[in-house]
Design a protein around this motif. Structure first.
Motif, PDB file in Angstrom:
ATOM      1  N   ILE A  13       0.805  -0.917   0.038  1.00 39.85           N
ATOM      2  CA  ILE A  13      -0.202  -0.235  -0.212  1.00 39.85           C
ATOM      3  C   ILE A  13       0.990   1.439  -0.077  1.00 39.85           C
ATOM      4  CG2 ILE A  13      -1.899   1.494   0.931  1.00 39.85           C
ATOM      5  CD1 ILE A  13      -3.112  -1.112   2.409  1.00 39.85           C
ATOM      6  N   VAL A  14       1.590   1.054   0.597  1.00 41.28           N
ATOM      7  CA  VAL A  14       3.285   2.121   0.737  1.00 41.28           C
ATOM      8  C   VAL A  14       3.884   2.570  -0.617  1.00 41.28           C
ATOM      9  CG1 VAL A  14       5.253   3.096   2.222  1.00 41.28           C
ATOM     10  CG2 VAL A  14       3.317   2.034   3.582  1.00 41.28           C
ATOM     11  N   GLN A  15       4.428   1.859  -0.594  1.00 42.86           N
ATOM     12  CA  GLN A  15       4.499   1.474  -2.082  1.00 42.86           C
ATOM     13  C   GLN A  15       4.172   2.071  -3.372  1.00 42.86           C
ATOM     14  OE1 GLN A  15       6.214  -2.456  -2.358  1.00 42.86           O
ATOM     15  NE2 GLN A  15       8.141  -2.378  -1.751  1.00 42.86           N
ATOM     16  N   THR A  16       2.738   1.961  -3.361  1.00 40.31           N
ATOM     17  CA  THR A  16       1.907   2.473  -3.919  1.00 40.31           C
ATOM     18  C   THR A  16       1.476   3.407  -3.928  1.00 40.31           C
ATOM     19  OG1 THR A  16       0.525  -0.134  -4.040  1.00 40.31           O
ATOM     20  CG2 THR A  16      -1.258   2.449  -4.630  1.00 40.31           C
ATOM     21  N   LEU A  17       1.252   4.451  -2.677  1.00 42.06           N
ATOM     22  CA  LEU A  17       0.920   5.695  -2.358  1.00 42.06           C
ATOM     23  C   LEU A  17       2.411   6.442  -2.753  1.00 42.06           C
ATOM     24  CD1 LEU A  17      -0.936   5.343   1.054  1.00 42.06           C
ATOM     25  CD2 LEU A  17      -1.626   6.285  -1.217  1.00 42.06           C
ATOM     26  N   LEU A  18       3.579   5.734  -2.819  1.00 41.88           N
ATOM     27  CA  LEU A  18       5.350   6.207  -3.198  1.00 41.88           C
ATOM     28  C   LEU A  18       4.805   6.380  -4.829  1.00 41.88           C
ATOM     29  CD1 LEU A  18       7.120   5.165  -0.705  1.00 41.88           C
ATOM     30  CD2 LEU A  18       6.222   7.641  -1.088  1.00 41.88           C
ATOM     31  N   ALA A  19       4.190   5.702  -5.030  1.00 41.42           N
ATOM     32  CA  ALA A  19       4.713   5.327  -7.026  1.00 41.42           C
ATOM     33  C   ALA A  19       3.236   6.287  -7.658  1.00 41.42           C
ATOM     34  CB  ALA A  19       4.585   4.300  -7.793  1.00 41.42           C
ATOM     35  N   ASN A  20       2.358   7.203  -6.787  1.00 47.96           N
ATOM     36  CA  ASN A  20       1.521   7.750  -7.780  1.00 47.96           C
ATOM     37  C   ASN A  20       1.060   9.378  -6.922  1.00 47.96           C
ATOM     38  OD1 ASN A  20      -0.131   5.708  -9.554  1.00 47.96           O
ATOM     39  ND2 ASN A  20       0.264   4.338  -7.543  1.00 47.96           N
ATOM     40  N   GLY A  21       1.090   8.879  -5.675  1.00 45.03           N
ATOM     41  CA  GLY A  21       1.060  10.992  -5.252  1.00 45.03           C
ATOM     42  C   GLY A  21       1.773  11.530  -5.721  1.00 45.03           C
ATOM     43  N   HIS A  22       2.687  11.050  -5.400  1.00 45.31           N
ATOM     44  CA  HIS A  22       4.415  12.905  -6.131  1.00 45.31           C
ATOM     45  C   HIS A  22       3.105  13.235  -8.186  1.00 45.31           C
ATOM     46  CE1 HIS A  22       6.586  13.460  -2.821  1.00 45.31           C
ATOM     47  NE2 HIS A  22       6.120  12.130  -2.972  1.00 45.31           N
ATOM     48  N   ALA A  23       3.051  11.766  -8.439  1.00 40.71           N
ATOM     49  CA  ALA A  23       2.318  11.573  -9.786  1.00 40.71           C
ATOM     50  C   ALA A  23       1.406  12.227 -10.279  1.00 40.71           C
ATOM     51  CB  ALA A  23       2.386  10.268 -10.632  1.00 40.71           C
ATOM     52  N   GLY A  24       0.340  12.635  -8.898  1.00 40.32           N
ATOM     53  CA  GLY A  24      -1.056  12.870  -8.822  1.00 40.32           C
ATOM     54  C   GLY A  24      -1.762  12.135  -9.324  1.00 40.32           C
ATOM     55  N   ARG A  25      -2.289  10.742  -8.854  1.00 38.33           N
ATOM     56  CA  ARG A  25      -2.681   9.995  -9.923  1.00 38.33           C
ATOM     57  C   ARG A  25      -3.820   9.783  -8.294  1.00 38.33           C
ATOM     58  NH1 ARG A  25       1.881   7.180 -11.330  1.00 38.33           N
ATOM     59  NH2 ARG A  25       2.264   7.530 -14.033  1.00 38.33           N
ATOM     60  N   TRP A  26      -4.295  10.738  -8.242  1.00 35.91           N
ATOM     61  CA  TRP A  26      -5.474  11.269  -6.326  1.00 35.91           C
ATOM     62  C   TRP A  26      -6.295   9.637  -7.092  1.00 35.91           C
ATOM     63  CZ3 TRP A  26      -2.233  12.858  -3.642  1.00 35.91           C
ATOM     64  CH2 TRP A  26      -1.474  13.669  -3.870  1.00 35.91           C
ATOM     65  N   ASP A  27      -6.773   9.422  -7.881  1.00 31.31           N
ATOM     66  CA  ASP A  27      -7.800   8.454  -7.986  1.00 31.31           C
ATOM     67  C   ASP A  27      -6.934   6.723  -7.633  1.00 31.31           C
ATOM     68  OD1 ASP A  27      -5.936   8.487 -11.022  1.00 31.31           O
ATOM     69  OD2 ASP A  27      -7.114   6.966 -11.411  1.00 31.31           O
ATOM     70  N   ILE A  28      -5.959   7.055  -7.614  1.00 30.02           N
ATOM     71  CA  ILE A  28      -5.504   6.033  -6.745  1.00 30.02           C
ATOM     72  C   ILE A  28      -4.913   5.714  -5.390  1.00 30.02           C
ATOM     73  CG2 ILE A  28      -3.323   4.672  -6.508  1.00 30.02           C
ATOM     74  CD1 ILE A  28      -3.368   4.725  -9.936  1.00 30.02           C
ATOM     75  N   VAL A  29      -4.759   7.136  -5.503  1.00 30.80           N
ATOM     76  CA  VAL A  29      -4.070   7.403  -3.491  1.00 30.80           C
ATOM     77  C   VAL A  29      -5.572   8.045  -3.033  1.00 30.80           C
ATOM     78  CG1 VAL A  29      -2.889   9.372  -2.170  1.00 30.80           C
ATOM     79  CG2 VAL A  29      -2.560   9.038  -4.093  1.00 30.80           C
ATOM     80  N   THR A  30      -6.633   8.657  -3.128  1.00 29.17           N
ATOM     81  CA  THR A  30      -7.360   9.047  -2.118  1.00 29.17           C
ATOM     82  C   THR A  30      -7.752   7.045  -1.336  1.00 29.17           C
ATOM     83  OG1 THR A  30      -8.303  10.678  -3.652  1.00 29.17           O
ATOM     84  CG2 THR A  30      -9.562   9.859  -2.126  1.00 29.17           C
ATOM     85  N   PRO A  31      -7.976   6.298  -2.654  1.00 33.40           N
ATOM     86  CA  PRO A  31      -8.558   4.768  -1.833  1.00 33.40           C
ATOM     87  C   PRO A  31      -8.135   4.078  -0.623  1.00 33.40           C
ATOM     88  CG  PRO A  31      -9.052   5.224  -3.652  1.00 33.40           C
ATOM     89  CD  PRO A  31      -8.561   6.092  -3.855  1.00 33.40           C
ATOM     90  N   LEU A  32      -6.743   5.060  -0.251  1.00 33.49           N
ATOM     91  CA  LEU A  32      -5.842   3.627  -0.066  1.00 33.49           C
ATOM     92  C   LEU A  32      -6.054   4.793   1.188  1.00 33.49           C
ATOM     93  CD1 LEU A  32      -3.844   2.529  -2.579  1.00 33.49           C
ATOM     94  CD2 LEU A  32      -5.299   1.084  -1.213  1.00 33.49           C
TER      95      LEU A  32
END
Length: 120
Positions: A13-32
């Motif tokens: 989960i943390v790896q997914t957030l790190l990979a997507n937060g800085h890229a602005g992929r909030w659709d992936i970040v928000t549910p986590l």
């Protein structure tokens, strides 16, 4: 007590957030993250303070991106302790307003509950 399987899932989960937060992929970040997630940034930093909720998460990502240029992370190491994931890395880049190069170690502690981040 967190099982080995839960600990591995928390790391993922943390790896997914790190990979997507800085890229602005909030659709992936928000549910986590929980609705009331809190990000604590050391008060000694120009953008230090507590940031709350997904809007706070977005705000601090934007502030970090504005403060630094060419920001790059080194290899990451992950450790788990109970429901926490510890992330260790080194960041390097330049301070945007003066171009000064900077490199520093960074350790974050991510706390999770029920598959969502509650605190960083």
């Amino acid at each position: 007590m967190t099982s080995a399987n839960e600990a591995q899932k928390n790391v993922e989960i943390v790896q997914t957030l790190l990979a997507n937060g800085h890229a602005g992929r909030w659709d992936i970040v928000t549910p986590l993250v929980t609705d009331n997630v809190v990000l604590h940034v050391p008060k000694g930093l120009p953008f230090g303070g507590d940031y709350r909720g997904i809007e706070g998460y977005k705000e601090i990502i934007g502030k970090i991106g504005a403060f630094f240029t060419d920001l790059k992370g080194g290899p990451r190491e992950f450790a788990t302790v109970g429901n926490k994931v510890v992330v260790m890395t080194t960041l390097s880049g330049r301070i945007a307003k003066n171009g000064r190069p900077i490199s520093f170690p960074l350790t974050d502690v991510w706390e999770l509950k029920d598959g969502k981040v509650t605190e960083i």
